[in-house]
Design a protein around this motif. Structure first.
Motif, PDB file in Angstrom:
ATOM      1  N   GLN A  19      -6.480 -29.725  -6.878  1.00 35.22           N
ATOM      2  CA  GLN A  19      -5.423 -28.983  -7.292  1.00 35.22           C
ATOM      3  C   GLN A  19      -5.963 -27.703  -7.594  1.00 35.22           C
ATOM      4  N   GLU A  20      -6.841 -27.669  -8.529  1.00 37.57           N
ATOM      5  CA  GLU A  20      -7.468 -26.373  -9.138  1.00 37.57           C
ATOM      6  C   GLU A  20      -8.133 -25.505  -7.976  1.00 37.57           C
ATOM      7  N   VAL A  21      -8.818 -26.087  -7.347  1.00 37.84           N
ATOM      8  CA  VAL A  21      -9.520 -25.250  -6.056  1.00 37.84           C
ATOM      9  C   VAL A  21      -8.675 -24.817  -4.993  1.00 37.84           C
ATOM     10  N   TYR A  22      -7.673 -25.877  -4.856  1.00 38.72           N
ATOM     11  CA  TYR A  22      -6.850 -25.311  -3.737  1.00 38.72           C
ATOM     12  C   TYR A  22      -5.851 -24.331  -4.228  1.00 38.72           C
ATOM     13  N   GLY A  23      -5.745 -24.408  -5.408  1.00 39.87           N
ATOM     14  CA  GLY A  23      -4.717 -23.186  -6.058  1.00 39.87           C
ATOM     15  C   GLY A  23      -5.738 -21.826  -5.964  1.00 39.87           C
ATOM     16  N   ALA A  24      -6.972 -22.133  -6.518  1.00 40.05           N
ATOM     17  CA  ALA A  24      -7.794 -20.714  -6.248  1.00 40.05           C
ATOM     18  C   ALA A  24      -8.032 -20.319  -4.833  1.00 40.05           C
ATOM     19  N   LYS A  25      -8.089 -21.394  -4.028  1.00 43.53           N
ATOM     20  CA  LYS A  25      -8.365 -20.850  -2.523  1.00 43.53           C
ATOM     21  C   LYS A  25      -7.185 -19.693  -1.986  1.00 43.53           C
ATOM     22  N   ALA A  26      -5.967 -20.335  -2.373  1.00 39.85           N
ATOM     23  CA  ALA A  26      -4.470 -19.232  -2.158  1.00 39.85           C
ATOM     24  C   ALA A  26      -4.611 -18.060  -3.200  1.00 39.85           C
ATOM     25  N   TYR A  27      -5.030 -18.000  -4.248  1.00 42.75           N
ATOM     26  CA  TYR A  27      -5.042 -16.946  -5.121  1.00 42.75           C
ATOM     27  C   TYR A  27      -6.180 -15.914  -4.554  1.00 42.75           C
ATOM     28  N   TYR A  28      -6.986 -16.469  -4.361  1.00 47.36           N
ATOM     29  CA  TYR A  28      -8.306 -15.564  -3.820  1.00 47.36           C
ATOM     30  C   TYR A  28      -8.066 -15.161  -2.263  1.00 47.36           C
ATOM     31  N   LYS A  29      -6.993 -15.859  -1.598  1.00 48.58           N
ATOM     32  CA  LYS A  29      -7.103 -15.745  -0.442  1.00 48.58           C
ATOM     33  C   LYS A  29      -8.526 -16.068   0.626  1.00 48.58           C
ATOM     34  N   ALA A  30      -8.871 -17.189   0.005  1.00 47.50           N
ATOM     35  CA  ALA A  30     -10.360 -17.676   0.601  1.00 47.50           C
ATOM     36  C   ALA A  30     -10.095 -18.393   2.002  1.00 47.50           C
ATOM     37  N   ASN A  31     -10.957 -18.724   2.731  1.00 44.63           N
ATOM     38  CA  ASN A  31     -10.684 -19.384   3.995  1.00 44.63           C
ATOM     39  C   ASN A  31     -11.435 -20.783   3.832  1.00 44.63           C
ATOM     40  N   GLN A  32     -12.083 -20.990   2.700  1.00 46.45           N
ATOM     41  CA  GLN A  32     -12.429 -22.448   2.363  1.00 46.45           C
ATOM     42  C   GLN A  32     -12.431 -22.703   1.015  1.00 46.45           C
ATOM     43  N   ALA A  33     -12.429 -23.970   0.627  1.00 47.49           N
ATOM     44  CA  ALA A  33     -12.441 -24.594  -0.713  1.00 47.49           C
ATOM     45  C   ALA A  33     -13.208 -25.783  -0.744  1.00 47.49           C
TER      46      ALA A  33
END
Length: 132
Positions: A19-33
């Motif tokens: 959950q945390e890394v998925y949220g960070a992926k969205a927040y930082y607009k990353a393409n992978q988590a």
């Protein structure tokens, strides 16, 4: 984004890490988590990761990845050739020394045979926190 979890081998990484890394992926607009651990994941963590496109790297995957990146040294060779941090015997206070027995390395008390304390070399040493 990558989240690393260093756990004891008996502790599994739970759904909250995904959950945390998925949220960070969205927040930082990353393409992978990714969540990387030296342990393993719970069933719930694996299910959510699959649903959210989060890559999980467990202990076995991590060992394979390390061997792929650096094929010259195997994890076993590194473990066998390192000098562990010095430790004191929790029973008598003498130094623990590295001993070999039955093909495995372990710590044994330097005052053997009067003290017969032994422990695994890779045992996690708990850090005491100052009282408040």
């Amino acid at each position: 984004v990558i989240q690393a979890k260093r756990y004891g081998s008996k502790n599994r990484v739970s759904i909250s890490a995904v959950q945390e890394v998925y949220g960070a992926k969205a927040y930082y607009k990353a393409n992978q988590a990714w969540v990387v651990t030296n342990s393993y994941f719970t069933k719930q963590a694996k299910e959510l990761a699959a649903a959210c496109d989060v890559t999980l790297v467990d202990r076995a995957d991590l060992q394979k990845f390390i061997n792929d990146v650096n094929p010259v040294f195997k994890a076993r060779e590194i473990f066998e050739n390192i000098t562990p941090e010095p430790r004191k015997c929790p029973k008598c206070g003498q130094d623990l020394v590295v001993r070999d027995g039955n093909g495995t390395r372990f710590f044994g008390c330097s005052s053997f045979p009067s003290c017969r304390h032994t422990e695994k070399i890779n045992k996690e040493v708990s850090k005491s926190r100052p009282s408040v």
